[in-house]
Design a protein around this motif. Structure first.
Motif, PDB file in Angstrom:
ATOM      1  N   HIS A  86       0.834  -1.207   0.000  1.00  0.00           N
ATOM      2  CA  HIS A  86       0.000   0.000   0.000  1.00  0.00           C
ATOM      3  C   HIS A  86       0.872   1.261   0.000  1.00  0.00           C
ATOM      4  CE1 HIS A  86      -3.272  -2.810   0.726  1.00  0.00           C
ATOM      5  NE2 HIS A  86      -4.121  -1.829   0.463  1.00  0.00           N
ATOM      6  N   VAL A  87       1.991   1.213   0.696  1.00  0.00           N
ATOM      7  CA  VAL A  87       2.930   2.349   0.678  1.00  0.00           C
ATOM      8  C   VAL A  87       3.479   2.537  -0.739  1.00  0.00           C
ATOM      9  CG1 VAL A  87       5.222   3.120   1.451  1.00  0.00           C
ATOM     10  CG2 VAL A  87       3.597   2.191   3.119  1.00  0.00           C
ATOM     11  N   VAL A  88       3.884   1.443  -1.356  1.00  0.00           N
ATOM     12  CA  VAL A  88       4.487   1.497  -2.694  1.00  0.00           C
ATOM     13  C   VAL A  88       3.461   1.999  -3.727  1.00  0.00           C
ATOM     14  CG1 VAL A  88       5.308  -0.003  -4.566  1.00  0.00           C
ATOM     15  CG2 VAL A  88       6.291  -0.213  -2.273  1.00  0.00           C
ATOM     16  N   SER A 139       0.875   3.810  -3.173  1.00  0.00           N
ATOM     17  CA  SER A 139       0.581   5.224  -2.896  1.00  0.00           C
ATOM     18  C   SER A 139       1.701   6.118  -3.422  1.00  0.00           C
ATOM     19  CB  SER A 139       0.399   5.438  -1.387  1.00  0.00           C
ATOM     20  OG  SER A 139      -0.664   4.650  -0.908  1.00  0.00           O
ATOM     21  N   ALA A 140       2.942   5.704  -3.201  1.00  0.00           N
ATOM     22  CA  ALA A 140       4.086   6.491  -3.682  1.00  0.00           C
ATOM     23  C   ALA A 140       4.078   6.557  -5.208  1.00  0.00           C
ATOM     24  CB  ALA A 140       5.394   5.881  -3.185  1.00  0.00           C
ATOM     25  N   MET A 141       3.653   5.472  -5.830  1.00  0.00           N
ATOM     26  CA  MET A 141       3.585   5.413  -7.290  1.00  0.00           C
ATOM     27  C   MET A 141       2.571   6.427  -7.820  1.00  0.00           C
ATOM     28  SD  MET A 141       5.175   3.506  -9.318  1.00  0.00           S
ATOM     29  CE  MET A 141       5.133   2.539 -10.768  1.00  0.00           C
ATOM     30  N   VAL A 142       1.408   6.472  -7.205  1.00  0.00           N
ATOM     31  CA  VAL A 142       0.378   7.428  -7.632  1.00  0.00           C
ATOM     32  C   VAL A 142       0.860   8.856  -7.373  1.00  0.00           C
ATOM     33  CG1 VAL A 142      -1.954   8.288  -7.114  1.00  0.00           C
ATOM     34  CG2 VAL A 142      -1.564   5.847  -7.391  1.00  0.00           C
ATOM     35  N   GLU A 143       1.488   9.086  -6.224  1.00  0.00           N
ATOM     36  CA  GLU A 143       1.994  10.417  -5.904  1.00  0.00           C
ATOM     37  C   GLU A 143       3.054  10.859  -6.901  1.00  0.00           C
ATOM     38  OE1 GLU A 143      -0.140  12.186  -3.914  1.00  0.00           O
ATOM     39  OE2 GLU A 143       1.620  13.041  -2.936  1.00  0.00           O
ATOM     40  N   SER A 144       3.805   9.914  -7.458  1.00  0.00           N
ATOM     41  CA  SER A 144       4.883  10.319  -8.356  1.00  0.00           C
ATOM     42  C   SER A 144       4.424  10.448  -9.817  1.00  0.00           C
ATOM     43  CB  SER A 144       6.106   9.407  -8.207  1.00  0.00           C
ATOM     44  OG  SER A 144       5.892   8.174  -8.791  1.00  0.00           O
TER      45      SER A 144
END
Lengths: 295, 295
Positions: free
Chosen positions: A205-207, A209-214
């Motif tokens: 879920h962290v990964v 989320s970071a993917m969408v943020e980037s």
């Protein structure tokens, strides 16, 4: 006397449990009761004849004293508070279980939350997704999913429950979830659970989320072939729940993030230095590992 | 005279293109020819009556001079080599396209590979997965997928092709891939393609690979609820192909990796410092962004 299944919290998980029980478990003389603060969910479940009786929060004591098997389907810390508040309200010899995605939180002040006279079996139905609420619940939600049951030396038997009774209850629990559709049950302790789940679920879920943020823009899906979509579907995240899960499992999760970042850096270096043969070896190893994990 | 579609490289992509053409495009008097170095793939496609005629590499010139529309389904650099070697062998006024996941490689020495007398339209069918080879190809593989067509001022019209002819060819191409099942066509230039694909496809493969590499053991799937499985499916990677793709798009991919790592670090810091409200805000923003991307 008829046996009663109880569900506290009729969201997507509680609702799906109720529907799976109704569909695959309860016999004529058995009942499903539910407690929720949202009257709409209760009304829907009653209208659909999934539950036999609905309780509001003011009727909690009456609800608890009627349930022979209780699923507490609340957020992790709300579950802890619920257990503390109602430790003396459970039906004698009933079975109480939770669905929390983090388990070590029960160990901090175990005596204060251990139910009195009722058996307490921690569990984790490994199903989830981007949807929420009773309206999205589904009786087939758990088909071919994993369930984790906790046996931990720090989770002592509640007062009034014998070893023999507990063994029978665990076996009853396993039968029950198998009927509900789960096809693999793993028994482990709180710390192992939190470590493994910190990886397979929280880190993912962290990964995502970071993917969408980037992502530079939201038009990205015109350039998608499925990889980005599959990887980030879980980023349609229930933010209060996952904030709680991440922070409750902070140390283990941070260690997984650290390890993951090191692996990203390893691949990054191979690309930067154009080490084609080593990169191909690494990807080959990844492929083999991932295929092994399917078995 | 009958129209002939040609496919060089009958793997999962070439095979699926052949099957989609056979199923949804070719009329009675039209033909599908294929060239491959693997006689088994050719035999299978002939036996299944997907292709009308098979060619081995020694027959390349004869093959090329027969094809009115040619899909080159080879690895990126092999495609460049193939174009250079055969630039004078294509049928006059035919259309040549590729399926390479990286496009800037064509710009380095464009004149040496630009086909002579045939139109050249770069394209990227956005479909893929963990499977390989003709045996895994499927005529429905492209249903509801994206296709990217390149229009780039650096890709000059081949000698003998007029603007008007090229426009007609692009429009023919769009009709063709729509019939094959693709439902969204995006036209862009090489650099934008490589930047976007570096994110949606290559970065996802790097992330999935790093995730698998950071797993402590291969028993992890007993603790899986779907997130890890979905996120890492693409890690069953074709290692030579992806090594080539990563290195061919090195700068853009490295910049995406850098950006992604910064986002991971941002989330990591919020967890480390237990900034619950900020973490929840960030996850909420992620959720909204990802939902927007579905639209």
């Amino acid at each position: 006397m008829s046996f009663t299944y109880g569900i506290t919290g009729l969201g997507i998980m509680g609702g799906s449990i109720a529907k799976a029980l109704k569909k695959n478990v309860v016999k004529n003389d058995e009942k499903i009761f539910a407690l929720d603060k949202n009257p709409d969910s209760l009304k829907a479940a009653l209208d659909q004849k999934i539950i036999d009786r609905a309780f509001n929060p003011e009727e909690t004591k009456e609800f608890l004293s009627s349930c022979d098997f209780l699923f507490i389907c609340l957020y992790p810390h709300t579950t802890v508070e619920f257990l503390k508040e109602h430790k003396n309200d459970f039906k004698t010899s009933s079975i109480i279980t939770d669905i929390s995605g983090v388990k070590s939180i029960y160990l901090n002040d175990y005596d204060s939350l251990c139910p009195c006279g009722a058996d307490f079996i921690l569990g984790h139905p490994m199903a989830g997704g981007e949807k929420e609420g009773y309206t999205n619940s589904n009786g087939d939600y758990f088909k071919n999913h994993n369930y984790i049951i906790i046996e931990d030396k720090n989770i002592k038997l509640p007062r009034g429950i014998t070893e023999e009774e507990h063994k029978k209850n665990i076996s009853f629990f396993q039968d029950l979830i198998t009927k509900m559709g789960f096809n693999k049950i793993t028994i482990t302790d709180c710390s192992t659970h939190d470590n493994k789940i910190g990886f397979t679920s929280q880190l993912c879920h962290v990964v995502a989320s970071a993917m969408v943020e980037s992502a530079e823009d939201r038009e990205i899906t015109s350039f998608g072939g499925g990889s980005f979509e599959d990887l980030t579907r879980i980023a349609m995240i229930n933010s209060p729940l996952w904030t709680e899960l991440f922070l409750s499992n902070k140390e283990k999760l941070l260690s997984h993030i650290e390890n993951f970042k090191n692996q990203i850096t390893k691949i990054e270096e191979l690309i930067k230095e154009e080490k084609s043969a080593e990169l191909e070896d690494l990807l080959n190893d990844v492929r083999k590992k991932r295929i092994d994990m399917q078995k």
